[in-house]
Each structure stands twice: as C-alpha cells, then as structure tokens.
Design a protein around this motif. Structure first.
Motif, PDB file in Angstrom:
ATOM      1  N   VAL A  17      -8.180  -1.714  19.260  1.00  0.00           N
ATOM      2  CA  VAL A  17      -7.907  -0.905  20.459  1.00  0.00           C
ATOM      3  C   VAL A  17      -6.546  -0.240  20.264  1.00  0.00           C
ATOM      4  O   VAL A  17      -5.606  -0.839  19.739  1.00  0.00           O
ATOM      5  CB  VAL A  17      -7.872  -1.778  21.733  1.00  0.00           C
ATOM      6  N   ASN A  18      -6.438   1.023  20.671  1.00  0.00           N
ATOM      7  CA  ASN A  18      -5.162   1.743  20.557  1.00  0.00           C
ATOM      8  C   ASN A  18      -5.070   2.769  21.688  1.00  0.00           C
ATOM      9  O   ASN A  18      -6.038   2.942  22.444  1.00  0.00           O
ATOM     10  CB  ASN A  18      -5.045   2.388  19.159  1.00  0.00           C
ATOM     11  N   PRO A  19      -3.917   3.434  21.822  1.00  0.00           N
ATOM     12  CA  PRO A  19      -3.777   4.370  22.940  1.00  0.00           C
ATOM     13  C   PRO A  19      -4.810   5.498  22.929  1.00  0.00           C
ATOM     14  O   PRO A  19      -5.085   6.108  23.964  1.00  0.00           O
ATOM     15  CB  PRO A  19      -2.354   4.922  22.763  1.00  0.00           C
ATOM     16  N   ASN A  20      -5.411   5.791  21.771  1.00  0.00           N
ATOM     17  CA  ASN A  20      -6.389   6.887  21.715  1.00  0.00           C
ATOM     18  C   ASN A  20      -7.789   6.487  22.173  1.00  0.00           C
ATOM     19  O   ASN A  20      -8.580   7.348  22.535  1.00  0.00           O
ATOM     20  CB  ASN A  20      -6.487   7.446  20.291  1.00  0.00           C
TER      21      ASN A  20
ATOM     22  N   SER B 136      -0.183  -3.433  20.013  1.00  0.00           N
ATOM     23  CA  SER B 136       0.661  -3.981  21.088  1.00  0.00           C
ATOM     24  C   SER B 136       2.071  -4.276  20.590  1.00  0.00           C
ATOM     25  O   SER B 136       2.933  -4.693  21.370  1.00  0.00           O
ATOM     26  CB  SER B 136       0.053  -5.279  21.641  1.00  0.00           C
ATOM     27  N   LEU B 137       2.312  -4.057  19.306  1.00  0.00           N
ATOM     28  CA  LEU B 137       3.617  -4.455  18.745  1.00  0.00           C
ATOM     29  C   LEU B 137       4.723  -3.444  19.033  1.00  0.00           C
ATOM     30  O   LEU B 137       5.893  -3.800  19.122  1.00  0.00           O
ATOM     31  CB  LEU B 137       3.491  -4.648  17.223  1.00  0.00           C
TER      32      LEU B 137
ATOM     33  N   TRP C 136       0.627 -10.605  19.957  1.00  0.00           N
ATOM     34  CA  TRP C 136       1.537 -10.289  18.847  1.00  0.00           C
ATOM     35  C   TRP C 136       1.191 -11.043  17.571  1.00  0.00           C
ATOM     36  O   TRP C 136       1.747 -10.752  16.512  1.00  0.00           O
ATOM     37  CB  TRP C 136       2.981 -10.612  19.251  1.00  0.00           C
ATOM     38  N   LYS C 137       0.352 -12.067  17.687  1.00  0.00           N
ATOM     39  CA  LYS C 137       0.038 -12.911  16.523  1.00  0.00           C
ATOM     40  C   LYS C 137       1.351 -13.422  15.920  1.00  0.00           C
ATOM     41  O   LYS C 137       2.284 -13.713  16.667  1.00  0.00           O
ATOM     42  CB  LYS C 137      -0.854 -12.147  15.534  1.00  0.00           C
ATOM     43  N   MET C 138       1.469 -13.539  14.604  1.00  0.00           N
ATOM     44  CA  MET C 138       2.684 -14.121  14.001  1.00  0.00           C
ATOM     45  C   MET C 138       3.621 -12.998  13.542  1.00  0.00           C
ATOM     46  O   MET C 138       3.858 -12.804  12.352  1.00  0.00           O
ATOM     47  CB  MET C 138       2.303 -15.040  12.834  1.00  0.00           C
ATOM     48  N   ASN C 139       4.125 -12.253  14.537  1.00  0.00           N
ATOM     49  CA  ASN C 139       4.972 -11.098  14.239  1.00  0.00           C
ATOM     50  C   ASN C 139       6.219 -11.107  15.121  1.00  0.00           C
ATOM     51  O   ASN C 139       6.217 -11.693  16.181  1.00  0.00           O
ATOM     52  CB  ASN C 139       4.201  -9.796  14.486  1.00  0.00           C
ATOM     53  N   LYS C 140       7.230 -10.417  14.682  1.00  0.00           N
ATOM     54  CA  LYS C 140       8.503 -10.145  15.357  1.00  0.00           C
ATOM     55  C   LYS C 140       9.537 -11.259  15.185  1.00  0.00           C
ATOM     56  O   LYS C 140       9.211 -12.447  15.163  1.00  0.00           O
ATOM     57  CB  LYS C 140       8.319  -9.881  16.865  1.00  0.00           C
ATOM     58  N   THR C 141      10.795 -10.806  15.132  1.00  0.00           N
ATOM     59  CA  THR C 141      11.939 -11.726  15.196  1.00  0.00           C
ATOM     60  C   THR C 141      12.304 -11.885  16.674  1.00  0.00           C
ATOM     61  O   THR C 141      11.789 -11.160  17.533  1.00  0.00           O
ATOM     62  CB  THR C 141      13.156 -11.137  14.469  1.00  0.00           C
ATOM     63  N   ARG C 142      13.240 -12.797  16.946  1.00  0.00           N
ATOM     64  CA  ARG C 142      13.675 -12.973  18.344  1.00  0.00           C
ATOM     65  C   ARG C 142      14.299 -11.673  18.868  1.00  0.00           C
ATOM     66  O   ARG C 142      14.007 -11.240  19.974  1.00  0.00           O
ATOM     67  CB  ARG C 142      14.680 -14.116  18.436  1.00  0.00           C
TER      68      ARG C 142
ATOM     69  N   SER D 189       3.607   2.192  22.345  1.00  0.00           N
ATOM     70  CA  SER D 189       2.166   2.066  22.242  1.00  0.00           C
ATOM     71  C   SER D 189       1.649   1.094  23.312  1.00  0.00           C
ATOM     72  O   SER D 189       0.648   1.366  23.994  1.00  0.00           O
ATOM     73  CB  SER D 189       1.834   1.581  20.824  1.00  0.00           C
ATOM     74  N   PHE D 190       2.357  -0.021  23.508  1.00  0.00           N
ATOM     75  CA  PHE D 190       1.948  -0.980  24.544  1.00  0.00           C
ATOM     76  C   PHE D 190       1.991  -0.315  25.921  1.00  0.00           C
ATOM     77  O   PHE D 190       1.076  -0.470  26.734  1.00  0.00           O
ATOM     78  CB  PHE D 190       2.862  -2.215  24.507  1.00  0.00           C
ATOM     79  N   LEU D 191       3.054   0.461  26.176  1.00  0.00           N
ATOM     80  CA  LEU D 191       3.156   1.143  27.476  1.00  0.00           C
ATOM     81  C   LEU D 191       2.009   2.133  27.668  1.00  0.00           C
ATOM     82  O   LEU D 191       1.461   2.252  28.765  1.00  0.00           O
ATOM     83  CB  LEU D 191       4.510   1.858  27.591  1.00  0.00           C
ATOM     84  N   ALA D 192       1.647   2.831  26.599  1.00  0.00           N
ATOM     85  CA  ALA D 192       0.527   3.782  26.713  1.00  0.00           C
ATOM     86  C   ALA D 192      -0.768   3.035  27.028  1.00  0.00           C
ATOM     87  O   ALA D 192      -1.610   3.528  27.791  1.00  0.00           O
ATOM     88  CB  ALA D 192       0.378   4.579  25.419  1.00  0.00           C
ATOM     89  N   LEU D 193      -0.921   1.841  26.479  1.00  0.00           N
ATOM     90  CA  LEU D 193      -2.144   1.062  26.741  1.00  0.00           C
ATOM     91  C   LEU D 193      -2.204   0.611  28.206  1.00  0.00           C
ATOM     92  O   LEU D 193      -3.201   0.798  28.883  1.00  0.00           O
ATOM     93  CB  LEU D 193      -2.198  -0.168  25.813  1.00  0.00           C
ATOM     94  N   VAL D 194      -1.122  -0.002  28.683  1.00  0.00           N
ATOM     95  CA  VAL D 194      -1.173  -0.556  30.053  1.00  0.00           C
ATOM     96  C   VAL D 194      -1.130   0.536  31.113  1.00  0.00           C
ATOM     97  O   VAL D 194      -1.565   0.333  32.247  1.00  0.00           O
ATOM     98  CB  VAL D 194      -0.077  -1.615  30.299  1.00  0.00           C
ATOM     99  N   ASN D 195      -0.605   1.704  30.723  1.00  0.00           N
ATOM    100  CA  ASN D 195      -0.570   2.841  31.668  1.00  0.00           C
ATOM    101  C   ASN D 195      -1.683   3.831  31.373  1.00  0.00           C
ATOM    102  O   ASN D 195      -1.532   5.034  31.521  1.00  0.00           O
ATOM    103  CB  ASN D 195       0.793   3.544  31.583  1.00  0.00           C
ATOM    104  N   TYR D 196      -2.837   3.341  30.943  1.00  0.00           N
ATOM    105  CA  TYR D 196      -3.924   4.238  30.501  1.00  0.00           C
ATOM    106  C   TYR D 196      -4.521   5.042  31.654  1.00  0.00           C
ATOM    107  O   TYR D 196      -5.146   6.058  31.438  1.00  0.00           O
ATOM    108  CB  TYR D 196      -5.041   3.405  29.818  1.00  0.00           C
ATOM    109  N   GLN D 197      -4.325   4.572  32.882  1.00  0.00           N
ATOM    110  CA  GLN D 197      -5.045   5.198  34.018  1.00  0.00           C
ATOM    111  C   GLN D 197      -4.504   6.573  34.393  1.00  0.00           C
ATOM    112  O   GLN D 197      -3.343   6.796  34.331  1.00  0.00           O
ATOM    113  CB  GLN D 197      -4.963   4.290  35.246  1.00  0.00           C
TER     114      GLN D 197
END
Ligand SMILES: O=C[C@H](O)COP(=O)(O)O
Length: 249
Positions: free
Chosen positions: A213-216, A236-237, A10-16, A241-249
């Motif tokens: 890297v992205n879902p495509n 990944s933010l 996530w680097k330096m992104n997102k609030t709590r 999109s994160f779910l599409a990445l980890v569920n790429y299979q």
C-alpha cells in the motif's frame, strides 16, 4: 459506519533519533481521530518515547508480544508491559512471524485473548502465499486463520478486533493485490465472521488490507466496500508518505 484505521508497521527499522524525528513531523498533522484512526507500530525500544509524544490523534502499537503475563521467558515482552506504558494496539500473527518465528494459530489465539485482558486492541494478520492463491486455496487459508484466531472470543471482543488481510505475495514486493481482489477476500473474511458471531459483529469489525500500500493506491483501496483501512510497511517509514496515507480522504 466503520471508522477507517490506517496503521504503519515499521518492522525492524529506524534508530531512536529517526523515530523521534518521525513523531515530531507527523503528530499534529495526522487526520483527526474523529475521521481516521492513525497508528504507528514501532519496535519495542521506542514505544514509550513515542507514546509520550503521540498527540491527540495518533496511537502507538507493538508488533508482537508473548501470551503469558510473566515468567521465565528470556527476551520476551508481556502484554501488561505494553499496556502499562500506554501502548494501544498490538500486531499479531504477521506472516513474517508465522514464517520466520514459527508462530502458530494456537499461539496467536492465546495472544488475542490476553490482548483483551490487558486493554490492547489486536490487529490480527491473515493471508495466503502465492502458491495457495494459485492453487485456489485463498479462502480456505484465510478462513482457517480467522476462525482459529477468534476462537473463544465474546461478541463484544470480536467487534473490537482489527483484522489485516495481507496476501504474502504482495508484502514488500511492490505487487499489490488489485482493489477488487483485496475487496473480494476481505468480503469473504467478513462472511466468515458473520457465520461465527452474527451480522452485528461482522458489520462492526474492521478489516484492513496490507501489501505494498502506498499514497498512490490508498484511495482506490479505501473506496472498496469491505476495506476499512490499511496495514502499511515500507510506505509508513517516511513521515510525508505516512501523512499522505492517513490523510487520504
Ligand atoms: O505489515 C505490513 C505489511 O507486511 C505490508 O508491508 P509493505 O507495505 O512493505 O508491503
């Protein structure tokens, strides 16, 4: 057979609140840990609340740490602070830290050692600049970074390390290395590890690709012989999109 590992940085992104919304959206929908390791590397303030909600198949990582166990290092985070709150991974030597925070190969090597003494798995970043690539220096750069980062490890430790090959020119630019370019350099890194630790280690160690890297493009990258996962920033933010990445299979 190496188990794929897809990690969001996530680097330096997102609030709590945004980090909590994210974890609730993904924690029960990530791929089974039997098939893919899914990791979120979040800013320090959110690590504990994410670990508490990580669920069965998601794990949490930090993005840096100090190499000393304790002491007068104002503003720093020690390795056992991370392990004591249930963090599993730590990203080390990201090019942004090398460039903007003067992180050296020596410091990264110390951090790799203390990862193991504190039960953390290091995700070690290596990668060349555009200038290096154009000068034909890619292999020399990633080799030097890999050799120094792994110096002094036992074979058992070296097997557990995760390496992220991230060409600097592909980070956050939308300009991905081609799957073949990424595979070629990652194959070279694997050959360096074989020279250092033997083929049992080089066949076991997981090497990710990172850089736009992205879902495509994840499927094509993951289809390459030597690519065992991805370290993903921007894509990944967003939970979907994160779910599409980890569920790429
Ligand atoms: O740690 C992740 C990398 O720096 C890649 O970032 P990116 O996916 O935004 O290009």
């Amino acid at each position: 057979m190496r188990k794929p590992i897809i990690a969001g940085n996530w680097k330096m992104n997102k609030t709590r609140d945004e980090s909590l919304q994210f974890i609730y959206a993904v924690k029960d929908r990530v791929a089974s840990a039997d098939t893919v390791e899914s990791v979120i590397c979040a800013p320090f303030p959110y690590l504990r609340c994410l670990v508490k909600r990580q669920g069965a198949s998601l794990r949490i990582g930090a993005q840096n740490m100090h190499f000393e166990s304790e002491g007068a290092y104002t503003g720093e985070i020690a390795p056992q602070m991370l392990s004591s709150i249930g963090v599993s991974y730590v990203v080390l030597g990201h090019s942004e830290r090398r460039e903007m925070f003067n992180e050296t190969d020596e410091a990264i090597n110390k951090k790799v050692h203390v990862s193991f003494s504190n039960g953390l798995i290091p995700i070690i970043c290596v990668g060349e600049s555009l200038e290096d690539r154009e000068a034909g220096q890619t292999n020399q750069i990633v080799e030097a970074q890999t050799v120094k980062a792994l110096e002094g490890l036992t074979k058992e430790q070296a097997k557990q390390v995760v390496i992220a090959y991230e060409p600097i020119w592909a980070i956050g630019t939308g300009r991905t290395a081609t799957a073949e370019q990424a595979n070629e350099t990652i194959g070279y890194i694997r050959s360096v590890i074989e020279r250092l630790f033997g083929s049992e280690v080089s066949e076991a160690v997981r090497i990710q690709y990172g850089g736009s890297v992205n879902p495509n493009n994840i499927k094509e990258l993951m289809a390459q012989e030597h690519i065992d996962g991805a370290l993903v920033g921007g894509a990944s933010l967003d939970p979907q999109s994160f779910l599409a990445l980890v569920n790429y299979q």
